[in-house]
Design an enzyme around this catalytic site. Sequence first.
Site, PDB file in Angstrom:
ATOM      1  N   TRP A  69       0.850  -1.189   0.000  1.00  0.00           N
ATOM      2  CA  TRP A  69       0.000   0.000   0.000  1.00  0.00           C
ATOM      3  C   TRP A  69       0.893   1.250   0.000  1.00  0.00           C
ATOM      4  CZ3 TRP A  69      -2.077   2.608   4.936  1.00  0.00           C
ATOM      5  CH2 TRP A  69      -2.976   3.633   4.598  1.00  0.00           C
ATOM      6  N   ASP A  81      -1.876  -6.123   8.752  1.00  0.00           N
ATOM      7  CA  ASP A  81      -2.745  -5.008   8.406  1.00  0.00           C
ATOM      8  C   ASP A  81      -4.012  -5.593   7.778  1.00  0.00           C
ATOM      9  OD1 ASP A  81      -3.918  -2.698   7.553  1.00  0.00           O
ATOM     10  OD2 ASP A  81      -2.272  -2.035   6.259  1.00  0.00           O
ATOM     11  N   LYS A 111     -13.624   0.436   5.154  1.00  0.00           N
ATOM     12  CA  LYS A 111     -14.230  -0.193   3.986  1.00  0.00           C
ATOM     13  C   LYS A 111     -15.417  -1.078   4.379  1.00  0.00           C
ATOM     14  CE  LYS A 111     -10.651   1.479   1.676  1.00  0.00           C
ATOM     15  NZ  LYS A 111      -9.580   1.652   2.599  1.00  0.00           N
TER      16      LYS A 111
HETATM   17  C1  PLP Z   1      -3.679  -1.895   3.151  1.00  0.00           C
HETATM   18  C2  PLP Z   1      -4.315  -0.723   3.823  1.00  0.00           C
HETATM   19  N1  PLP Z   1      -4.046  -0.503   5.110  1.00  0.00           N
HETATM   20  C3  PLP Z   1      -4.592   0.523   5.771  1.00  0.00           C
HETATM   21  C4  PLP Z   1      -5.445   1.405   5.151  1.00  0.00           C
HETATM   22  C5  PLP Z   1      -5.957   2.566   5.931  1.00  0.00           C
HETATM   23  O1  PLP Z   1      -7.277   2.648   6.090  1.00  0.00           O
HETATM   24  P1  PLP Z   1      -7.970   3.884   6.816  1.00  0.00           P
HETATM   25  O2  PLP Z   1      -8.664   4.635   5.754  1.00  0.00           O
HETATM   26  O3  PLP Z   1      -8.891   3.253   7.796  1.00  0.00           O
HETATM   27  O4  PLP Z   1      -6.928   4.702   7.469  1.00  0.00           O
HETATM   28  C6  PLP Z   1      -5.765   1.209   3.796  1.00  0.00           C
HETATM   29  C7  PLP Z   1      -6.661   2.135   3.109  1.00  0.00           C
HETATM   30  O5  PLP Z   1      -6.731   2.230   1.914  1.00  0.00           O
HETATM   31  C8  PLP Z   1      -5.181   0.112   3.124  1.00  0.00           C
HETATM   32  O6  PLP Z   1      -5.447  -0.137   1.835  1.00  0.00           O
END
Ligand code: PLP
Length: 418
Positions: free
Chosen positions: A152, A233, A268
């Site tokens: 990410w 994660d 999500k």
């Molecule tokens: C792999 C991954 N980790 C963490 C997050 C973070 O999510 P949040 O929007 O809850 O901060 C995302 C969001 O796109 C993600 O794709």
Amino acid sequence: MSNCGRRVESWVDLYDLPTILKDKPVFETLDTLPADAILGLIAEHRNDPRDNKIDLGVGVYRTSAGETPVLDVVKVAEQRLLDQQTSKAYIGTAGDPEFNAAMQRLTFANPALDERLMTMQAPGGSGSLRVAAGLLLRANPDATVWVSEPTWANHHPLLGGAGLNLKPYPYYDTASHTIRLDAMLGALSGAARGDVVLLHACCHNPSGLDPSEEQWRAIADVIVERGLVPFIDMAYQGFAEDIDRDAFVIRHLADRVPEMLVCNSCSKNFGLYRDRVGTVSVLAEDTSRRDVVHSQASNVVRTMYSVPPDHGAAVVSIILSDASLRANWLIELAEMRDRLKSMRSLLNDALESKAPGADFSHLVRASGMFCFLGVSKEQVAKLKTDYGVYMVDSSRINVAGITEANVEYLAESIAAVL
Ligand SMILES: Cc1ncc(COP(=O)(O)O)c(C=O)c1O
């Protein structure tokens, strides 16, 4: 004490700001940063006058009408919260114990681990990753955190920016669109005892490719043999298969390792993006270590944002503790998951007919919102300029941008640039 190159004798002198600023305004030392690639893409798409433009860049779920709606169960829970909430006083540093317990059960589903587990409410997945980083830095500042290549886009700035030392392990083969399992296991076998391995529990972002259960077991074997610390994660629980299967690697590792960290996001799967809801969990060797970790994590939070936001977490807590709301949430979650799956198949089928000979079957092997389309940077640029199809340079697409109405045009555009 010195400020802007001038000797300051006491903090009182700092109030002499006009003189200090005359020497050198403090923000003059800063430069403008390049615009965020995705935000730039969103703006370009918004300003594109073409009616048939398609946005595959943005990182949120959308319906076939192109909307990111509030889930029905969230609306019901919010109404209940509005009617019942009696105070907006601060919540504790660790958040709401009921929410934390519900999220812990959703993630680990194993009450036998309760004595070794702590879970804390955090501002979204990003906030929970930042708390985990703070905790890891205190526990072992020299540890290397191994991250998948690719990962990410925000993992590097978020975790590296916090001060952690990151190293990549091979994960995705762009030519064959498969997981480089042997190379990954080889890299992790060379990691030092106590190093940390960041894994995506499901719906790997950006590739969409997740290890099978058999592959997860092989990865876990190396983690156990080498004495590594899993750091998982989970931003998409329920978006790949279902709540339980998507947590497989967490539950499997929790049975085998003495210590691990898990970061959850409810952005999500509850559609609560802007309400910032997540948790950070730590499995410790025993209850007393768990309590030490809890006190340190509380202090990390206290020195960063003091207390987490509560509205979204209170909504999740209401949903998870009410059997009927929970059942309806699972239905709405399945609707989102099924739509993503069917859009993957639709695009793959359309490409089979519009671009015979080209293999896009990796689209249906991936899960969640993302995967690589697998075209070059030049083809990505051509898709944007000639056809109004927007995606990031790496050709990562958000399949939630595909609809029954645009899939034919999308496949024709892709076929035209191949
Ligand atoms: C792999 C991954 N980790 C963490 C997050 C973070 O999510 P949040 O929007 O809850 O901060 C995302 C969001 O796109 C993600 O794709």
